[in-house]
Scaffold this motif. Structure first.
Motif, mmCIF file in Angstrom:
data_model
loop_
_atom_site.group_PDB
_atom_site.id
_atom_site.type_symbol
_atom_site.label_atom_id
_atom_site.label_comp_id
_atom_site.label_asym_id
_atom_site.label_seq_id
_atom_site.Cartn_x
_atom_site.Cartn_y
_atom_site.Cartn_z
ATOM 1 N N SER A 161 11.700 10.091 12.655
ATOM 2 C CA SER A 161 11.725 10.001 14.112
ATOM 3 C C SER A 161 12.064 11.356 14.727
ATOM 4 C CB SER A 161 12.720 8.934 14.581
ATOM 5 O OG SER A 161 14.038 9.255 14.196
ATOM 6 N N ARG A 205 8.941 13.446 14.711
ATOM 7 C CA ARG A 205 8.019 13.032 15.779
ATOM 8 C C ARG A 205 8.503 13.519 17.144
ATOM 9 N NH1 ARG A 205 7.898 8.410 12.573
ATOM 10 N NH2 ARG A 205 9.430 7.350 13.897
ATOM 11 N N GLU A 206 9.810 13.380 17.403
ATOM 12 C CA GLU A 206 10.369 13.880 18.675
ATOM 13 C C GLU A 206 10.137 15.370 18.815
ATOM 14 O OE1 GLU A 206 14.429 13.101 19.903
ATOM 15 O OE2 GLU A 206 14.382 11.254 18.722
ATOM 16 N N SER A 241 6.692 16.071 19.685
ATOM 17 C CA SER A 241 6.369 15.647 21.047
ATOM 18 C C SER A 241 6.845 16.636 22.101
ATOM 19 C CB SER A 241 6.938 14.258 21.334
ATOM 20 O OG SER A 241 8.327 14.301 21.546
ATOM 21 N N ILE A 242 7.886 17.424 21.782
ATOM 22 C CA ILE A 242 8.355 18.434 22.742
ATOM 23 C C ILE A 242 7.716 19.794 22.479
ATOM 24 C CG2 ILE A 242 10.547 17.246 23.150
ATOM 25 C CD1 ILE A 242 11.853 19.611 21.498
#
Length: 74
Positions: A34, A37-38, A41-42
């Motif tokens: 996770s 993925r975070e 995403s940024i």
């Protein structure tokens, strides 16, 4: 703070936050799916990435981190 276990600058950023008694969440981008993925995403490309409110620092600069923290009331 987006980090990896081996990153020296990550350790410096975390130490500075701890020394100023600023609470923070550490997100390991290597061992956490996770977190990875975070980080993606940024738009993360390298660590550390330090987020203080709406402010962002890629990499580590002690004076810049102090300024970000002051701007956030720490």
């Amino acid at each position: 703070v987006y980090t990896t276990p081996w990153c020296g600058y990550c350790k410096k950023a975390k130490a500075q936050l701890a020394a100023r008694r600023v609470p923070f969440d550490e997100i390991d981008v290597e061992t956490s799916d996770s977190g990875r993925r975070e980080f993606a995403s940024i738009g993360g490309r390298g660590v550390p990435v330090v987020l203080v409110g709406s402010q962002r620092m890629d990499g580590f600069d002690a004076a810049e981190l102090d300024a970000m923290l002051a701007g956030a009331g720490y």
